[in-house]
Design an enzyme around this catalytic site. Structure first.
Site, PDB file in Angstrom:
ATOM      1  N   GLU A 438       3.018  -4.628  -1.513  1.00 29.81           N
ATOM      2  CA  GLU A 438       4.205  -5.698  -1.641  1.00 29.81           C
ATOM      3  C   GLU A 438       5.036  -5.897  -2.859  1.00 29.81           C
ATOM      4  OE1 GLU A 438       4.772  -7.866   1.332  1.00 29.81           O
ATOM      5  OE2 GLU A 438       6.357  -8.498   0.093  1.00 29.81           O
TER       6      GLU A 438
HETATM    7  C1  LIG Z   1      -2.532   0.601   2.256  1.00 31.88           C
HETATM    8  C2  LIG Z   1      -0.920   0.089   2.225  1.00 31.88           C
HETATM    9  C3  LIG Z   1      -0.228  -0.173   3.033  1.00 31.88           C
HETATM   10  C4  LIG Z   1       1.172  -0.671   2.474  1.00 31.88           C
HETATM   11  N1  LIG Z   1       2.040  -0.986   3.999  1.00 31.88           N
HETATM   12  C5  LIG Z   1       3.116  -1.369   3.684  1.00 31.88           C
HETATM   13  C6  LIG Z   1       3.968  -1.427   4.873  1.00 31.88           C
HETATM   14  O1  LIG Z   1       3.340  -2.409   5.433  1.00 31.88           O
HETATM   15  N2  LIG Z   1       5.178  -1.763   4.418  1.00 31.88           N
HETATM   16  C7  LIG Z   1       5.685  -0.813   3.683  1.00 31.88           C
HETATM   17  O2  LIG Z   1       7.442  -0.086   3.636  1.00 31.88           O
HETATM   18  N3  LIG Z   1       5.318   0.015   2.244  1.00 31.88           N
HETATM   19  C8  LIG Z   1       3.929  -0.332   2.818  1.00 31.88           C
HETATM   20  N4  LIG Z   1       3.040   0.223   1.101  1.00 31.88           N
HETATM   21  C9  LIG Z   1       3.605   0.637  -0.080  1.00 31.88           C
HETATM   22  C10 LIG Z   1       3.793  -0.044  -0.702  1.00 31.88           C
HETATM   23  O3  LIG Z   1       4.751  -1.270  -0.970  1.00 31.88           O
HETATM   24  C11 LIG Z   1       3.791   0.901  -1.444  1.00 31.88           C
HETATM   25  O4  LIG Z   1       2.867   1.892  -1.772  1.00 31.88           O
HETATM   26  C12 LIG Z   1       4.433   0.419  -3.466  1.00 31.88           C
HETATM   27  O5  LIG Z   1       6.033  -0.338  -3.286  1.00 31.88           O
HETATM   28  C13 LIG Z   1       5.046   0.762  -4.317  1.00 31.88           C
HETATM   29  O6  LIG Z   1       5.788   2.273  -4.166  1.00 31.88           O
HETATM   30  P1  LIG Z   1       4.801   3.581  -5.092  1.00 31.88           P
HETATM   31  O7  LIG Z   1       3.389   3.926  -3.984  1.00 31.88           O
HETATM   32  O8  LIG Z   1       6.455   4.587  -4.230  1.00 31.88           O
HETATM   33  O9  LIG Z   1       4.360   3.540  -6.342  1.00 31.88           O
HETATM   34  P2  LIG Z   1       5.643   4.021  -7.225  1.00 31.88           P
HETATM   35  O10 LIG Z   1       6.558   2.889  -7.651  1.00 31.88           O
HETATM   36  O11 LIG Z   1       6.240   5.356  -7.393  1.00 31.88           O
HETATM   37  O12 LIG Z   1       4.648   2.990  -8.430  1.00 31.88           O
HETATM   38  C14 LIG Z   1       3.653   4.064  -9.143  1.00 31.88           C
HETATM   39  C15 LIG Z   1       4.125   3.567 -10.946  1.00 31.88           C
HETATM   40  O13 LIG Z   1       4.648   2.795 -11.727  1.00 31.88           O
HETATM   41  C16 LIG Z   1       4.946   2.145 -11.729  1.00 31.88           C
HETATM   42  N5  LIG Z   1       6.583   1.721 -11.502  1.00 31.88           N
HETATM   43  C17 LIG Z   1       7.775   1.847 -10.645  1.00 31.88           C
HETATM   44  N6  LIG Z   1       8.695   1.808 -10.764  1.00 31.88           N
HETATM   45  C18 LIG Z   1       8.788   0.962 -12.158  1.00 31.88           C
HETATM   46  C19 LIG Z   1       9.777   0.628 -12.866  1.00 31.88           C
HETATM   47  N7  LIG Z   1      10.914   0.492 -12.657  1.00 31.88           N
HETATM   48  N8  LIG Z   1       9.516  -0.007 -14.107  1.00 31.88           N
HETATM   49  C20 LIG Z   1       7.719  -0.893 -14.195  1.00 31.88           C
HETATM   50  N9  LIG Z   1       7.065   0.289 -13.703  1.00 31.88           N
HETATM   51  C21 LIG Z   1       7.963   1.212 -12.278  1.00 31.88           C
HETATM   52  C22 LIG Z   1       4.767   0.792 -10.149  1.00 31.88           C
HETATM   53  O14 LIG Z   1       4.580   0.084 -11.286  1.00 31.88           O
HETATM   54  C23 LIG Z   1       2.845   1.802 -10.122  1.00 31.88           C
HETATM   55  O15 LIG Z   1       2.294   1.218 -11.533  1.00 31.88           O
HETATM   56  C24 LIG Z   1       1.276   0.324   1.815  1.00 31.88           C
HETATM   57  C25 LIG Z   1       1.346   1.025   0.787  1.00 31.88           C
HETATM   58  C26 LIG Z   1      -0.222   1.224   1.035  1.00 31.88           C
HETATM   59  C27 LIG Z   1      -1.375   2.147   0.298  1.00 31.88           C
END
Ligand SMILES: Cc1cc2nc3c(=O)[nH]c(=O)nc-3n(C[C@H](O)[C@H](O)[C@H](O)COP(=O)(O)OP(=O)(O)OC[C@H]3O[C@@H](n4cnc5c(N)ncnc54)[C@H](O)[C@@H]3O)c2cc1C
Length: 592
Positions: A438
């Site tokens: 989220e």
């Molecule tokens: C158990 C679980 C349930 C989930 N449920 C849902 C769901 O129901 N629906 C759905 O759509 N998604 C869902 N998600 C996805 C979740 O919302 C994403 O994992 C989350 O938004 C982070 O994206 P990412 O994993 O690609 O991490 P990334 O975006 O790759 O981030 C990796 C790191 O980089 C940092 N970062 C990335 N971009 C920036 C920036 N511009 N500036 C500073 N820091 C940055 C982040 O803060 C983080 O620390 C779920 C994930 C999990 C693990």
């Protein structure tokens, strides 16, 4: 194994003394939310979730939700039956309009119930949480036919909902998503693409799952300006409301995770699936943003709920476990560890921050209600601003605390905390996801300084600080004990003001510097606002004690908790100012 008892007295204290449930109940359309009736319902909810869902928490962790070879997903033993009872009792519909079969209660009341569900069983709680998000989107932006088709069954919980944003290359950067939507001749759309990490994307709890899916229509501009929102039901619904064909949407796998094992986190494949657009093409991101306050508040609440559950378990263990001799205890006898100063420090560190967080989350929810329903426009505007400002604090600070508080509960258990048998490790593992999904907490901090702090040129934050300042003044006139709390709060407020003014001038003049300090600033805001709300609790407790009202022991404990917080938790803000104002120099100079 740990029991859970809803902390009804604490909840009621906040509802009456920090926020104003009786005041909310006087607003048009909330008149039926008579406080005594609400307290009765909360008592019933507490019993229900403690009895039906808390015992399934461990089972869910051990069994996980499992994908079968045919693509169906089986939830852990007992979940299906407990869910049926949840639907029959109508708990899912509490904050939704009566027109769709809901209870029409304030969001605040729904949130208190949500705290109980999450404490009892976080793996389960995500099913109603995601359904609630989908209901909100449909309620605000769906057309009448869509509302009629889907909302009544989703509000009762007969059907559940999901939110499909994430793709492998599109996480925090939702604008990078590539799932496609092409128009069909009959006005519907065909959706093709793969979504990952979809919570309760497939399961056996309900007859239908209504997926809300973000996708791009042909010719859509790149990035977030070219995203549209679609309804994609698992089972298509015929015109007369009866179930139709199975749609072309499948769960291709369920992730193995660190925690929330009962919650199926699914990879979903959409292959020419039938979808229906919500609102206008390319406005999907705007629609998502307007419902984000509620979803982020709900996730922030997970930190509180797991902190509470872990705290209850830690207190019980600290009474049970005897080890060594506490200062002043008779020789030759071991003492319960609850008598050890350091264990008491851990327990009070937990309790004080849990209570601060509960005040923050409830104030956030009350602000959402008042922003929607108050007859006076100036109140509506201010409460909307406040909800906007508080939401990243509840989400970011709340979920960071969820990890810290559950970790402290493990520590109270000593070696047994690291052993799965006690169950406390599960809370810690479960809590770890909340700072990630989220919108990661890094994104929350960016939202705070990039969108929320600049509201009215910093005016919203300054108005909030002025309110805290007014509480400081009142505390100064409230006798020695409250005056001391006021002094500490004033010192924390002054540190927050310094950091805020630096961000509004130097920081925002060079956004990289502001971004570098965003996370410590979010924490400062959370800690000071938490201190302010606990100080208001102390004021109320002191007033009630002076009037001879209420349970004196309970009220005295409120004062102890606030004193501990302002003495031992709040001072961390002074150490955070340098981190907020350091700028990005070292971060850019560092090589990795
Ligand atoms: C158990 C679980 C349930 C989930 N449920 C849902 C769901 O129901 N629906 C759905 O759509 N998604 C869902 N998600 C996805 C979740 O919302 C994403 O994992 C989350 O938004 C982070 O994206 P990412 O994993 O690609 O991490 P990334 O975006 O790759 O981030 C990796 C790191 O980089 C940092 N970062 C990335 N971009 C920036 C920036 N511009 N500036 C500073 N820091 C940055 C982040 O803060 C983080 O620390 C779920 C994930 C999990 C693990």
């Amino acid at each position: 194994m740990s029991e859970y008892a809803a902390p009804l007295a604490d909840m009621r204290f906040v509802l009456e003394n920090v926020v104003d449930l009786p005041g909310l109940a006087k607003l048009p359309s909330f008149e039926h939310a008579d406080p005594e009736l609400v307290y009765g319902a909360l008592e019933e909810a507490g019993r229900f979730f403690a009895q039906q869902f808390a015992p399934l928490n461990r089972i869910g962790d051990e069994q996980h939700s499992r994908r079968n070879d045919d693509g169906s997903v089986t939830t852990p033993d007992g979940f299906k039956e407990a869910y049926r009872r949840y639907v029959d009792a109508g708990w899912g519909g509490v904050p939704f309009p009566a027109d769709y079969g809901g209870g029409g209660f304030p969001w605040l009341v729904g949130l208190v119930i949500q705290e109980m569900i999450t404490s009892a069983n976080m793996g389960f709680s995500l099913c109603p949480l995601l359904t609630q998000g989908a209901i909100e989107a449909l309620m605000h932006y769906g057309d009448e036919a869509q509302k009629e088709t889907y909302l009544p069954k989703m509000v009762t919980g007969e059907w559940t909902g999901t939110m499909n944003l994430t793709e492998p290359q599109a996480g925090s950067d939702v604008g990078a998503l590539t799932t496609k939507a092409v128009p069909a001749d009959d006005g519907s759309w065909r959706i093709t693409g793969q979504k990952i990490f979809i919570t309760y994307g497939e399961h056996d709890l309900a007859d239908n799952i209504i997926h809300l899916v973000l996708a791009r229509v042909p010719g859509a501009p790149p990035g977030t300006k070219g995203i549209s929102l679609f309804i994609v039901p698992k089972v298509l619904v015929n015109d007369d409301g009866s179930p139709g064909e199975r749609n072309r949407v499948d769960c291709v796998s369920v992730e193995r995770k660190m925690g929330i094992n009962a919650s199926p986190t699914c990879v979903m494949a959409y292959e020419d699936a039938v979808g229906y657009i919500i609102g206008e093409p390319n406005l999907g991101m705007r629609y998502m943003f307007t419902m984000m306050n509620n979803a982020r508040l709900s996730v922030g609440l997970e930190g509180l709920a797991l902190g509470e559950r872990a705290y209850q378990q830690a207190v019980a263990y600290a009474h049970e476990r005897r080890q060594g001799r506490a200062p002043g205890a008779p020789a030759g006898e071991s003492s319960p560890i609850v008598d050890m100063p350091d264990v008491r420090r851990m327990l009070l560190t937990m309790r004080s921050q849990i209570e601060a967080l509960r005040c923050l989350a409830y104030l956030n929810a009350e602000s959402i209600d008042l922003a929607r329903r108050h007859p006076d426009e100036s109140v509506r505007v201010w409460r909307q601003e406040l909800a906007d400002l508080l939401t990243p604090l509840t989400k970011g600070w709340g979920t960071d605390l969820g990890v810290e508080l559950t970790s402290l509960a493990v520590q109270v258990h000593g070696g047994m905390g690291y052993i799965e048998e006690t169950g406390v490790a599960q809370h810690y593992r479960d809590a770890r996801i909340a700072p990630i999904y989220e919108g990661t907490n890094g994104i929350q901090a960016m939202d705070l300084i990039g969108r929320k702090l600049p509201m009215r040129g910093g005016g919203v934050m300054r108005d909030l600080q002025a309110e805290i300042g007014r509480t400081v003044e009142e505390l100064g006139n409230g006798g020695d004990e409250l005056a001391l709390i006021g002094d500490r709060l004033d010192a924390g407020l002054s540190a927050l003001r310094d950091a805020t003014e630096w961000l509004l001038t130097d920081g925002l003049a060079n956004p990289v510097d502001a971004l570098a300090g965003a996370t410590p600033y979010l924490r400062m805001c959370g800690v000071v606002v938490g201190g302010w709300l606990l100080a208001r609790s102390a004021q109320a407790a002191s007033r009630l004690l002076a009037d001879g009202q209420g349970d004196a022991d309970f009220l005295r404990q409120k004062l102890v908790t606030t004193r501990f917080y302002v003495d031992q938790v709040l001072p961390q803000v002074h150490g955070l100012v340098p981190a907020v104002t350091a700028g990005a120099g070292d971060l850019t100079a560092a090589s990795f």
